[in-house]
Design a protein around this motif. Structure first.
Motif, PDB file in Angstrom:
ATOM      1  N   SER A   1      63.059 -14.745   6.981  1.00  0.00           N
ATOM      2  CA  SER A   1      63.903 -15.212   8.089  1.00  0.00           C
ATOM      3  C   SER A   1      63.092 -16.044   9.077  1.00  0.00           C
ATOM      4  CB  SER A   1      64.531 -14.018   8.802  1.00  0.00           C
ATOM      5  OG  SER A   1      65.358 -13.281   7.923  1.00  0.00           O
ATOM      6  N   ALA A   2      61.887 -15.565   9.415  1.00  0.00           N
ATOM      7  CA  ALA A   2      61.045 -16.315  10.344  1.00  0.00           C
ATOM      8  C   ALA A   2      60.599 -17.640   9.740  1.00  0.00           C
ATOM      9  CB  ALA A   2      59.831 -15.474  10.740  1.00  0.00           C
ATOM     10  N   ALA A   3      60.305 -17.639   8.442  1.00  0.00           N
ATOM     11  CA  ALA A   3      59.862 -18.865   7.770  1.00  0.00           C
ATOM     12  C   ALA A   3      60.984 -19.896   7.713  1.00  0.00           C
ATOM     13  CB  ALA A   3      59.370 -18.544   6.361  1.00  0.00           C
ATOM     14  N   LEU A   4      62.217 -19.454   7.530  1.00  0.00           N
ATOM     15  CA  LEU A   4      63.352 -20.391   7.511  1.00  0.00           C
ATOM     16  C   LEU A   4      63.519 -21.086   8.857  1.00  0.00           C
ATOM     17  CD1 LEU A   4      66.082 -18.442   5.489  1.00  0.00           C
ATOM     18  CD2 LEU A   4      64.802 -20.459   4.765  1.00  0.00           C
ATOM     19  N   VAL A   5      63.309 -20.340   9.936  1.00  0.00           N
ATOM     20  CA  VAL A   5      63.423 -20.939  11.269  1.00  0.00           C
ATOM     21  C   VAL A   5      62.332 -21.985  11.472  1.00  0.00           C
ATOM     22  CG1 VAL A   5      63.275 -20.478  13.742  1.00  0.00           C
ATOM     23  CG2 VAL A   5      64.525 -18.895  12.254  1.00  0.00           C
ATOM     24  N   GLU A   6      61.099 -21.624  11.122  1.00  0.00           N
ATOM     25  CA  GLU A   6      59.982 -22.553  11.304  1.00  0.00           C
ATOM     26  C   GLU A   6      60.068 -23.736  10.344  1.00  0.00           C
ATOM     27  OE1 GLU A   6      57.692 -22.321  13.713  1.00  0.00           O
ATOM     28  OE2 GLU A   6      58.778 -20.556  14.447  1.00  0.00           O
ATOM     29  N   ARG A   7      60.600 -23.481   9.153  1.00  0.00           N
ATOM     30  CA  ARG A   7      60.661 -24.530   8.119  1.00  0.00           C
ATOM     31  C   ARG A   7      61.488 -25.737   8.571  1.00  0.00           C
ATOM     32  NH1 ARG A   7      60.908 -28.045   5.113  1.00  0.00           N
ATOM     33  NH2 ARG A   7      60.810 -28.121   2.828  1.00  0.00           N
ATOM     34  N   ARG A   8      62.452 -25.523   9.443  1.00  0.00           N
ATOM     35  CA  ARG A   8      63.334 -26.605   9.892  1.00  0.00           C
ATOM     36  C   ARG A   8      62.776 -27.372  11.086  1.00  0.00           C
ATOM     37  NH1 ARG A   8      67.093 -22.194   9.261  1.00  0.00           N
ATOM     38  NH2 ARG A   8      68.268 -22.384   7.315  1.00  0.00           N
ATOM     39  N   LYS A   9      61.645 -26.949  11.615  1.00  0.00           N
ATOM     40  CA  LYS A   9      61.104 -27.607  12.799  1.00  0.00           C
ATOM     41  C   LYS A   9      60.348 -28.878  12.433  1.00  0.00           C
ATOM     42  CE  LYS A   9      60.879 -23.461  15.675  1.00  0.00           C
ATOM     43  NZ  LYS A   9      60.036 -22.567  16.485  1.00  0.00           N
ATOM     44  N   GLU A  10      60.217 -29.748  13.428  1.00  0.00           N
ATOM     45  CA  GLU A  10      59.673 -31.079  13.180  1.00  0.00           C
ATOM     46  C   GLU A  10      58.223 -31.059  12.730  1.00  0.00           C
ATOM     47  OE1 GLU A  10      60.276 -33.349  16.669  1.00  0.00           O
ATOM     48  OE2 GLU A  10      62.471 -33.428  16.488  1.00  0.00           O
ATOM     49  N   TYR A  11      57.417 -30.142  13.255  1.00  0.00           N
ATOM     50  CA  TYR A  11      56.003 -30.164  12.896  1.00  0.00           C
ATOM     51  C   TYR A  11      55.784 -29.814  11.424  1.00  0.00           C
ATOM     52  CZ  TYR A  11      55.596 -25.035  13.170  1.00  0.00           C
ATOM     53  OH  TYR A  11      55.724 -23.688  12.960  1.00  0.00           O
ATOM     54  N   ILE A  12      56.673 -28.984  10.865  1.00  0.00           N
ATOM     55  CA  ILE A  12      56.575 -28.677   9.437  1.00  0.00           C
ATOM     56  C   ILE A  12      56.986 -29.892   8.616  1.00  0.00           C
ATOM     57  CG2 ILE A  12      57.461 -27.240   7.575  1.00  0.00           C
ATOM     58  CD1 ILE A  12      55.543 -25.754   9.306  1.00  0.00           C
ATOM     59  N   GLU A  13      58.067 -30.533   9.029  1.00  0.00           N
ATOM     60  CA  GLU A  13      58.510 -31.737   8.325  1.00  0.00           C
ATOM     61  C   GLU A  13      57.441 -32.835   8.392  1.00  0.00           C
ATOM     62  OE1 GLU A  13      61.111 -31.889   6.531  1.00  0.00           O
ATOM     63  OE2 GLU A  13      62.021 -29.979   7.132  1.00  0.00           O
ATOM     64  N   ALA A  14      56.783 -32.953   9.542  1.00  0.00           N
ATOM     65  CA  ALA A  14      55.719 -33.942   9.681  1.00  0.00           C
ATOM     66  C   ALA A  14      54.534 -33.608   8.783  1.00  0.00           C
ATOM     67  CB  ALA A  14      55.270 -34.022  11.136  1.00  0.00           C
ATOM     68  N   ALA A  15      54.199 -32.315   8.681  1.00  0.00           N
ATOM     69  CA  ALA A  15      53.087 -31.905   7.824  1.00  0.00           C
ATOM     70  C   ALA A  15      53.393 -32.219   6.363  1.00  0.00           C
ATOM     71  CB  ALA A  15      52.814 -30.414   7.998  1.00  0.00           C
ATOM     72  N   ILE A  16      54.632 -32.005   5.960  1.00  0.00           N
ATOM     73  CA  ILE A  16      55.032 -32.334   4.585  1.00  0.00           C
ATOM     74  C   ILE A  16      54.953 -33.835   4.370  1.00  0.00           C
ATOM     75  CG2 ILE A  16      56.945 -32.280   2.946  1.00  0.00           C
ATOM     76  CD1 ILE A  16      57.889 -29.698   4.292  1.00  0.00           C
ATOM     77  N   GLY A  17      55.423 -34.596   5.359  1.00  0.00           N
ATOM     78  CA  GLY A  17      55.378 -36.047   5.237  1.00  0.00           C
ATOM     79  C   GLY A  17      53.962 -36.598   5.162  1.00  0.00           C
ATOM     80  N   LEU A  18      53.005 -35.934   5.793  1.00  0.00           N
ATOM     81  CA  LEU A  18      51.614 -36.362   5.756  1.00  0.00           C
ATOM     82  C   LEU A  18      50.908 -35.960   4.468  1.00  0.00           C
ATOM     83  CD1 LEU A  18      50.538 -35.617   9.433  1.00  0.00           C
ATOM     84  CD2 LEU A  18      50.810 -37.854   8.372  1.00  0.00           C
ATOM     85  N   GLY A  19      51.605 -35.201   3.615  1.00  0.00           N
ATOM     86  CA  GLY A  19      51.035 -34.848   2.322  1.00  0.00           C
ATOM     87  C   GLY A  19      50.164 -33.617   2.312  1.00  0.00           C
ATOM     88  N   LEU A  20      50.244 -32.759   3.338  1.00  0.00           N
ATOM     89  CA  LEU A  20      49.473 -31.523   3.330  1.00  0.00           C
ATOM     90  C   LEU A  20      49.986 -30.611   2.222  1.00  0.00           C
ATOM     91  CD1 LEU A  20      49.149 -30.709   7.135  1.00  0.00           C
ATOM     92  CD2 LEU A  20      47.564 -31.968   5.681  1.00  0.00           C
ATOM     93  N   SER A  21      49.105 -29.867   1.612  1.00  0.00           N
ATOM     94  CA  SER A  21      49.483 -28.998   0.505  1.00  0.00           C
ATOM     95  C   SER A  21      50.343 -27.840   1.007  1.00  0.00           C
ATOM     96  CB  SER A  21      48.240 -28.436  -0.180  1.00  0.00           C
ATOM     97  OG  SER A  21      47.543 -27.554   0.685  1.00  0.00           O
ATOM     98  N   PRO A  22      51.257 -27.328   0.164  1.00  0.00           N
ATOM     99  CA  PRO A  22      52.094 -26.193   0.579  1.00  0.00           C
ATOM    100  C   PRO A  22      51.278 -24.985   1.027  1.00  0.00           C
ATOM    101  CG  PRO A  22      52.965 -27.188  -1.414  1.00  0.00           C
ATOM    102  CD  PRO A  22      51.638 -27.844  -1.159  1.00  0.00           C
ATOM    103  N   VAL A  23      50.172 -24.721   0.331  1.00  0.00           N
ATOM    104  CA  VAL A  23      49.343 -23.568   0.706  1.00  0.00           C
ATOM    105  C   VAL A  23      48.788 -23.743   2.109  1.00  0.00           C
ATOM    106  CG1 VAL A  23      47.236 -22.290   0.157  1.00  0.00           C
ATOM    107  CG2 VAL A  23      48.735 -23.067  -1.690  1.00  0.00           C
ATOM    108  N   ARG A  24      48.343 -24.964   2.416  1.00  0.00           N
ATOM    109  CA  ARG A  24      47.781 -25.233   3.738  1.00  0.00           C
ATOM    110  C   ARG A  24      48.847 -25.131   4.817  1.00  0.00           C
ATOM    111  NH1 ARG A  24      43.676 -30.293   4.840  1.00  0.00           N
ATOM    112  NH2 ARG A  24      42.684 -29.414   6.712  1.00  0.00           N
ATOM    113  N   ILE A  25      50.026 -25.610   4.534  1.00  0.00           N
ATOM    114  CA  ILE A  25      51.117 -25.537   5.512  1.00  0.00           C
ATOM    115  C   ILE A  25      51.505 -24.085   5.774  1.00  0.00           C
ATOM    116  CG2 ILE A  25      53.547 -26.102   5.909  1.00  0.00           C
ATOM    117  CD1 ILE A  25      53.089 -28.678   4.331  1.00  0.00           C
ATOM    118  N   ILE A  26      51.584 -23.309   4.703  1.00  0.00           N
ATOM    119  CA  ILE A  26      51.973 -21.902   4.850  1.00  0.00           C
ATOM    120  C   ILE A  26      50.925 -21.127   5.647  1.00  0.00           C
ATOM    121  CG2 ILE A  26      52.321 -19.748   3.592  1.00  0.00           C
ATOM    122  CD1 ILE A  26      53.696 -21.372   1.403  1.00  0.00           C
TER     123      ILE A  26
END
Length: 310
Positions: free
Chosen positions: A190-215
């Motif tokens: 539940s907490a991850a779903l809330v954070e997953r929709r935030k802009e900084y996560i989307e920006a990290a994905i757009g910059l190509g950071l690995s899923p492990v690093r983002i998590i």
């Protein structure tokens, strides 16, 4: 490539000075409650007494060479037949000093409670973050398993598992881990779903950071506070559940007696007036559970800004 800040509201780099200030603020807020302060002191004393049991206990209650059947069921304050030991809390049916038995039993109860909680937290947190970040079939599979488990009472699942696996410290820890992990998985997801929709996560994905690093660098720090509170509550729950299972004869064997087993052993003598054989282990169990719950309540208030009045 530099990491993004862990939230959109804090772009400054966290320095040791800032971390020290946050820690001081946490300590100030936590110990502002008198009940939490007293609970911490009592809980710390119980943990210290359990750790030092081999050195501070009047006797080793499970060394058959020092037990005497003539010391069976002596009242609190009585002296052993040879005059070597004063039973401050009385003795049990086997002539064991109750104070020593409680100290050793407290070690096992706390070991089971903390160990099962830490392992269950690690498993549930990992699966919950994975489900919340990846989504899709992975999320559906993990959550359906958690939903099925949570639909049954925890004690029923533990009883079935222990009936299949047998008795033992390792086995009851395993059973409690399998009972608890789903609570952490659902909360982390539940907490991850809330954070997953935030802009900084989307920006990290757009910059190509690995899923492990983002998590690990972004999701985990923001999802951890509610799980810390739940884990503190689950320690008390695990200790109580282990005591219940041991009282029913499905927890720990007589060679590894916890507080629950000590209560069960003395329960049959309650009607004959030998109250101390169950009362004092029960008091130790009550103090452990109540103090842990008080600490968990204060952690909830401090870590949840919505509950703070300042």
């Amino acid at each position: 490539m530099a990491d993004l800040p862990s939230s959109t509201t804090s772009s400054a780099v966290v320095t040791p000075l800032h971390a020290d200030t946050a820690f001081r603020r946490f300590c100030r807020d936590f110990f502002a409650s008198a009940s939490a302060t007293v609970a911490c002191v009592v809980l710390g004393a119980l943990i210290l007494a359990a750790l030092l049991a081999p050195w501070i206990a009047p006797q080793n209650p499970y060394d058959l060479t020092v037990l005497d059947i003539m010391d069976s069921r002596l009242e609190p304050g009585a002296v052993s037949a040879d005059g070597a030991v004063r039973f401050l809390l009385g003795s049990d049916e086997q002539g064991r000093d109750m104070l020593s038995a409680i100290l050793y039993g407290l070690r096992i109860s706390l070991l089971v409670g903390f160990s099962s909680t830490v392992i269950a937290l690690a498993i549930g947190l990992t699966l919950g973050l994975l489900a919340g970040y990846v989504g899709g079939r992975t999320e559906s599979l993990i959550m359906r398993i958690a939903d099925i488990q949570l639909s049954f009472p925890a004690i029923l699942i533990a009883l079935i598992l222990l009936a299949l696996m047998g008795q033992g410290t390792g086995k009851i820890i395993t059973a409690l881990v399998l009972v608890q992990w789903a609570y952490y998985a659902r909360t982390a997801r539940s907490a991850a779903l809330v954070e997953r929709r935030k802009e900084y996560i989307e920006a990290a994905i757009g910059l190509g950071l690995s899923p492990v690093r983002i998590i690990l660098r972004h999701l985990l720090p923001n999802c951890l506070p509610p799980l810390i509170v739940i884990s503190a509550l689950q320690v008390a729950s695990a200790i109580s559940l282990e005591a219940t299972l041991s009282f029913l004869g499905l927890g720990l064997p007589v060679t590894e007696p916890s507080l629950g087993l000590l209560i069960a052993n003395g329960f049959q003598y309650m009607l004959s007036g030998k109250y101390w054989m169950s009362f004092f282990p029960g008091l130790a169990l009550l103090l452990s559970v109540v103090t842990i719950n008080l600490v968990a309540d204060q952690l909830r208030d401090v870590l949840n800004p919505r509950l703070q009045l300042h």
